[in-house]
Design a protein around this motif. Structure first.
Motif, PDB file in Angstrom:
ATOM      1  N   ASP A 148      -4.631 -16.982  16.562  1.00  0.00           N
ATOM      2  CA  ASP A 148      -5.241 -15.854  16.556  1.00  0.00           C
ATOM      3  C   ASP A 148      -4.441 -14.865  15.387  1.00  0.00           C
ATOM      4  OD1 ASP A 148      -7.272 -16.396  17.868  1.00  0.00           O
ATOM      5  OD2 ASP A 148      -6.733 -15.925  19.556  1.00  0.00           O
ATOM      6  N   GLY A 149      -4.503 -13.956  14.851  1.00  0.00           N
ATOM      7  CA  GLY A 149      -3.669 -13.211  14.454  1.00  0.00           C
ATOM      8  C   GLY A 149      -4.901 -11.705  14.171  1.00  0.00           C
ATOM      9  N   ASP A 150      -4.224 -10.499  13.982  1.00  0.00           N
ATOM     10  CA  ASP A 150      -4.379  -8.669  13.356  1.00  0.00           C
ATOM     11  C   ASP A 150      -4.336  -9.123  11.470  1.00  0.00           C
ATOM     12  OD1 ASP A 150      -4.937  -8.142  15.774  1.00  0.00           O
ATOM     13  OD2 ASP A 150      -2.979  -7.491  16.110  1.00  0.00           O
ATOM     14  N   VAL A 151      -5.918  -9.030  11.218  1.00  0.00           N
ATOM     15  CA  VAL A 151      -5.937  -8.794   9.788  1.00  0.00           C
ATOM     16  C   VAL A 151      -5.739  -7.705   9.136  1.00  0.00           C
ATOM     17  CG1 VAL A 151      -6.774  -9.498   7.221  1.00  0.00           C
ATOM     18  CG2 VAL A 151      -7.048 -11.260  10.099  1.00  0.00           C
ATOM     19  N   TYR A 152      -4.992  -6.833   7.932  1.00  0.00           N
ATOM     20  CA  TYR A 152      -5.119  -5.859   7.895  1.00  0.00           C
ATOM     21  C   TYR A 152      -4.614  -6.265   6.091  1.00  0.00           C
ATOM     22  CZ  TYR A 152      -2.732  -4.390  11.840  1.00  0.00           C
ATOM     23  OH  TYR A 152      -2.147  -3.664  13.124  1.00  0.00           O
ATOM     24  N   VAL A 153      -5.593  -4.949   5.072  1.00  0.00           N
ATOM     25  CA  VAL A 153      -5.390  -4.937   3.804  1.00  0.00           C
ATOM     26  C   VAL A 153      -4.286  -3.567   3.682  1.00  0.00           C
ATOM     27  CG1 VAL A 153      -5.960  -4.228   1.892  1.00  0.00           C
ATOM     28  CG2 VAL A 153      -7.095  -6.296   2.837  1.00  0.00           C
ATOM     29  N   ARG A 154      -3.111  -3.659   3.034  1.00  0.00           N
ATOM     30  CA  ARG A 154      -2.409  -2.710   2.747  1.00  0.00           C
ATOM     31  C   ARG A 154      -2.519  -2.236   1.445  1.00  0.00           C
ATOM     32  NH1 ARG A 154       1.380  -5.349   7.378  1.00  0.00           N
ATOM     33  NH2 ARG A 154       1.021  -4.201   9.362  1.00  0.00           N
ATOM     34  N   PHE A 155      -1.269  -0.949   0.661  1.00  0.00           N
ATOM     35  CA  PHE A 155      -1.344  -0.937  -0.260  1.00  0.00           C
ATOM     36  C   PHE A 155       0.060  -0.424  -1.178  1.00  0.00           C
ATOM     37  CE2 PHE A 155      -5.608   0.466   1.487  1.00  0.00           C
ATOM     38  CZ  PHE A 155      -6.519  -0.421   1.333  1.00  0.00           C
ATOM     39  N   TYR A 156       0.322  -0.745  -2.171  1.00  0.00           N
ATOM     40  CA  TYR A 156       2.217  -0.224  -3.022  1.00  0.00           C
ATOM     41  C   TYR A 156       1.587  -0.324  -3.981  1.00  0.00           C
ATOM     42  CZ  TYR A 156       3.290  -3.902   1.681  1.00  0.00           C
ATOM     43  OH  TYR A 156       2.996  -4.420   1.981  1.00  0.00           O
ATOM     44  N   THR A 157       2.583  -0.458  -4.937  1.00  0.00           N
ATOM     45  CA  THR A 157       2.862   0.801  -5.944  1.00  0.00           C
ATOM     46  C   THR A 157       3.378  -0.186  -6.594  1.00  0.00           C
ATOM     47  OG1 THR A 157       4.543   2.159  -6.244  1.00  0.00           O
ATOM     48  CG2 THR A 157       2.660   3.449  -5.130  1.00  0.00           C
ATOM     49  N   TYR A 201      -7.459  -1.731   8.599  1.00  0.00           N
ATOM     50  CA  TYR A 201      -7.531  -3.232   9.618  1.00  0.00           C
ATOM     51  C   TYR A 201      -8.716  -3.163   9.473  1.00  0.00           C
ATOM     52  CZ  TYR A 201      -7.361  -5.143  14.146  1.00  0.00           C
ATOM     53  OH  TYR A 201      -7.625  -7.015  15.288  1.00  0.00           O
ATOM     54  N   PHE A 202      -8.956  -4.403   9.419  1.00  0.00           N
ATOM     55  CA  PHE A 202      -9.707  -5.502   8.971  1.00  0.00           C
ATOM     56  C   PHE A 202     -10.679  -6.035  10.395  1.00  0.00           C
ATOM     57  CE2 PHE A 202     -11.840  -9.460   7.080  1.00  0.00           C
ATOM     58  CZ  PHE A 202     -13.012  -8.730   5.581  1.00  0.00           C
ATOM     59  N   GLY A 203      -9.223  -6.337  11.309  1.00  0.00           N
ATOM     60  CA  GLY A 203      -9.651  -6.835  12.708  1.00  0.00           C
ATOM     61  C   GLY A 203      -8.945  -7.999  13.168  1.00  0.00           C
ATOM     62  N   ASN A 204      -9.774  -8.150  14.120  1.00  0.00           N
ATOM     63  CA  ASN A 204      -8.541 -10.117  14.334  1.00  0.00           C
ATOM     64  C   ASN A 204      -9.429 -11.107  13.958  1.00  0.00           C
ATOM     65  OD1 ASN A 204      -8.469 -11.429  17.185  1.00  0.00           O
ATOM     66  ND2 ASN A 204      -6.563 -10.914  16.955  1.00  0.00           N
ATOM     67  N   GLU A 260      -2.679  -8.689   4.903  1.00  0.00           N
ATOM     68  CA  GLU A 260      -1.140  -9.019   5.604  1.00  0.00           C
ATOM     69  C   GLU A 260      -1.539  -9.553   7.062  1.00  0.00           C
ATOM     70  OE1 GLU A 260       1.340  -6.472   4.730  1.00  0.00           O
ATOM     71  OE2 GLU A 260       1.757  -6.369   3.198  1.00  0.00           O
ATOM     72  N   VAL A 261      -1.033 -10.560   7.183  1.00  0.00           N
ATOM     73  CA  VAL A 261      -1.308 -10.694   8.824  1.00  0.00           C
ATOM     74  C   VAL A 261      -0.407 -10.776   9.855  1.00  0.00           C
ATOM     75  CG1 VAL A 261      -2.203 -13.081  10.501  1.00  0.00           C
ATOM     76  CG2 VAL A 261      -3.007 -12.847   8.263  1.00  0.00           C
ATOM     77  N   GLU A 262      -0.309  -9.984  11.156  1.00  0.00           N
ATOM     78  CA  GLU A 262       0.591  -9.635  11.948  1.00  0.00           C
ATOM     79  C   GLU A 262      -0.335  -9.808  13.221  1.00  0.00           C
ATOM     80  OE1 GLU A 262       1.271  -5.840  12.104  1.00  0.00           O
ATOM     81  OE2 GLU A 262       2.382  -5.847  10.317  1.00  0.00           O
ATOM     82  N   ASN A 263       0.475 -10.215  14.159  1.00  0.00           N
ATOM     83  CA  ASN A 263      -0.305 -10.303  15.604  1.00  0.00           C
ATOM     84  C   ASN A 263       0.021 -11.072  15.535  1.00  0.00           C
ATOM     85  OD1 ASN A 263       1.598  -7.795  16.496  1.00  0.00           O
ATOM     86  ND2 ASN A 263      -0.690  -6.385  15.330  1.00  0.00           N
ATOM     87  N   VAL A 264       0.114 -12.459  15.257  1.00  0.00           N
ATOM     88  CA  VAL A 264      -0.014 -13.707  15.480  1.00  0.00           C
ATOM     89  C   VAL A 264       0.564 -14.291  16.931  1.00  0.00           C
ATOM     90  CG1 VAL A 264      -0.539 -16.119  14.595  1.00  0.00           C
ATOM     91  CG2 VAL A 264       0.100 -14.292  12.807  1.00  0.00           C
ATOM     92  N   TYR A 265      -1.040 -14.867  17.257  1.00  0.00           N
ATOM     93  CA  TYR A 265      -0.853 -15.606  18.882  1.00  0.00           C
ATOM     94  C   TYR A 265      -0.661 -17.098  18.734  1.00  0.00           C
ATOM     95  CZ  TYR A 265      -1.805 -15.784  23.702  1.00  0.00           C
ATOM     96  OH  TYR A 265      -1.607 -16.536  25.171  1.00  0.00           O
TER      97      TYR A 265
END
Length: 607
Positions: free
Chosen positions: A503-512, A564-567, A487-492
């Protein structure tokens, strides 16, 4: 046939066969000394055409008379022969006559001719027994007369047996031997079992009743013994053998047997009557046996009540030959309860000549197994069986004993076979969104034994089927099914004269939940490595298109639901009018064999 141990040889050759049945009718045997013998068998239908093949009956006959009895024998002769197989002497010979008029009893014990005229049965058996002696005990061929070739009147033919009575099922009931001594058998249990058999006795000179057999249509037991005024008791506590007995209340009589004197042997002889009695309450002195001839009063001999075994008393009575010989009509014997009150239980009643040797039998009414044999003294031997029908215990009744002694016991032991070891993998059963681990269940070698290896292996397979999954459920583990998504957040976005950058912050998130709904966010219970693929696509007006993959592994820590994977520069565009360049970066989760998660489609708000 060669006996290599003794160095002898016997040759057999079949010389003739019956045209219809294919049975061997003539055989040549050469013994180890070179002696030659021929055995010849003549089928009975050769002498009695009515026993022959049905195809010989007239097509237009209203009924067929031939019985197709093709394997029965009429004669069996053995000759010594010369080298040309010509008879030179008789070694042995027998002949068997057949008849369709031998007396027959119906199931109720009455003489019957209904439907019997067309039934052929064995009648008399003859043996060639010439008087005097002969060389090597071989009758010269010139002195031999075949029974069915005019020699029936030759005194050398001795009647060795003669069947004088059958039942409708063709069981022989009465016969004589070479000395005209009688032997007889009475059948019961719907003519399927032997009740009593004896030598030195005619059919009607034997009778046995144990109240086990069902009553005939005439109301009597199978030996034509009447229950009289008694009633059949089915309480095995009051049974001497089997499960039944005959209960006589005060003043009643039962187990009565009536026989015409003309059907007894001659000259007149002594007869024995015996029965076992159990009193209901100490009133054994009321028990009695009696006999009575037609037109005469009953005779009740005095009893001593000294013979007993395990709570039962043996009553015995003799009917003297003098009384039999001086009377006419019929003889009736039976049991009495002479008391004014109290019940008596009678069992195993028998009538026979004193000089006869007899054996009586009682069977289990459910299994048909022989359970008791009663000898000439009316004492029993009892046989007990296991569930497989195998004999396991034998008891012998002894007078004066308070219980029945065990005389033999059998324990069955077999060399048992072992099962082969078998293994099978099972997956532990888990709840929704969970994955079970694989567990191997093993049935070891020799856990089961049986009489055959096949049966032992079958037991092992049954164990596997019954217990394998349960073992996996109890010993396996369950892992929660985890879905991972980028998922990508804080897109600028930033722009200048010639360029534009996102630019954006890249995350890996977990779900059931495979839909990765916010409510299904999952917090890791253990560290987990996640493989993320960075895919860069570019285009240059000078160099054209290009793309590169940069997969990397990031570790997600326990206690967190994301990593968090990075910006990253997600999108870059440069355009001067003379030169154009763009670059786009995409991310996705890849499968990682060492981590239990399922990659889901990337969620990126800038696409």
């Amino acid at each position: 046939m060669i006996d290599y141990k003794n160095g002898t040889r016997i040759d057999n050759q079949n010389l003739a066969f019956d045209f219809y049945s294919g049975e061997i009718t003539k055989t040549l045997t050469v013994d180890s000394y070179g002696n030659r013998f021929i055995n010849e068998v003549t089928p009975a239908y050769h002498q009695y055409p009515a026993m022959g093949v049905k195809v010989n009956d007239s097509f237009y006959s209203t009924y067929s008379i031939s019985k197709n009895m093709l394997t029965q024998e009429a004669s069996n002769y053995t000759y010594k022969v010369d080298a040309a197989n010509q008879p030179i002497g008789l070694v042995t010979a027998s002949a068997q006559t057949w008849d369709n008029s031998v007396p027959v009893l119906d199931p109720d014990g009455n003489m019957t001719t209904n439907g019997q005229s067309g039934i052929w049965r064995m009648k008399s058996g003859y043996k060639w027994m010439p008087a005097g002696t002969a060389a090597n005990n071989i009758t010269p061929i010139s002195s031999f007369n075949g029974y069915f070739n005019g020699g029936a009147a030759d005194p050398s033919w001795k009647k060795a047996s003669d069947i004088t009575l059958y039942n409708v099922f063709s069981s022989a009931l009465e016969a004589t031997d070479i000395n005209t001594n009688y032997a007889a058998t009475r059948m019961g249990y719907q003519n399927s079992k032997v009740l009593i058999t004896g030598t030195q006795a005619r059919y009607n000179e034997l009778a046995f009743g144990s109240a086990e057999d069902a009553l005939l249509s005439n109301g009597s037991f199978s030996s034509n013994i009447s229950p009289g005024s008694g009633s059949i008791n089915t309480d095995s506590v009051y049974a001497h053998t089997g499960t039944n007995s005959l209960k006589l209340q005060a003043g009643q009589q039962g187990f009565t047997y009536t026989v015409p004197l003309s059907q007894l042997g001659t000259p007149a002889r002594d007869y024995s009557v015996a029965v076992w009695v159990k009193p209901a309450a100490g009133n054994i002195s009321q028990a009695a046996l009696y006999y009575q001839f037609s037109g005469q009063g009953g005779v009740t001999p005095v009893q001593t009540y000294t013979k007993y075994a395990a709570g039962w008393y043996l009553l015995e009575m003799k009917v003297p030959a003098s009384a039999v010989g001086s009377s006419s009509g019929s003889l009736t014997v039976g049991c009495l309860n002479n008391g004014s009150s109290g019940d008596l239980y009678f069992d195993d009643f028998r009538f026979q000549p004193v000089s006869a040797a007899t054996m009586a039998y009682v069977y289990d009414k459910k299994t048909g197994e022989l359970t008791y044999m009663l000898g000439n003294d009316n004492l029993f031997t009892r046989y007990q069986y296991d569930a497989a029908g195998r004999l396991v215990r034998t008891y012998k009744e002894v007078l004066g004993k308070p219980s029945i002694p065990l005389i033999n016991g059998v324990a069955y032991n077999y060399a048992l076979k072992k099962n082969k070891a078998i293994s099978q993998a099972f997956t532990a059963s888990c709840g929704p969104n969970s994955t079970g681990s694989v567990v191997v269940y093993t049935v070891p070698l020799g856990k089961y034994t049986a009489r055959t290896a096949t049966d032992a292996d079958a037991l092992a397979r049954a164990d596997m089927q019954a217990n394998g999954q349960n073992y996996a459920n109890a010993n396996g583990t369950c892992a929660q099914t985890i879905y991972a998504r980028v998922e990508v957040e804080n897109v600028y976005e930033s722009d200048d004269t010639y360029s534009s950058e996102t630019d954006g912050d890249v995350y890996v998130r977990f779900y059931t939940d495979p839909s990765c709904s916010p409510s299904s966010r999952f917090t890791l219970t253990a560290d987990m490595d996640v493989t993320v693929d960075e895919w860069m696509t570019s285009y240059s007006s000078y160099s054209g298109s290009g793309n590169n993959h940069y997969p990397g592994v990031v570790t997600a820590s326990a206690g967190y639901s994301e990593v968090y994977f990075g910006n990253y520069d997600l999108l870059y565009i440069y355009n001067t009018g003379y030169y154009y360049y763009n670059q786009r970066v995409d991310f996705s989760v890849l499968t990682n064999p060492s981590s239990p998660y399922i990659p889901e489609q990337t969620f990126s708000p800038y696409y």
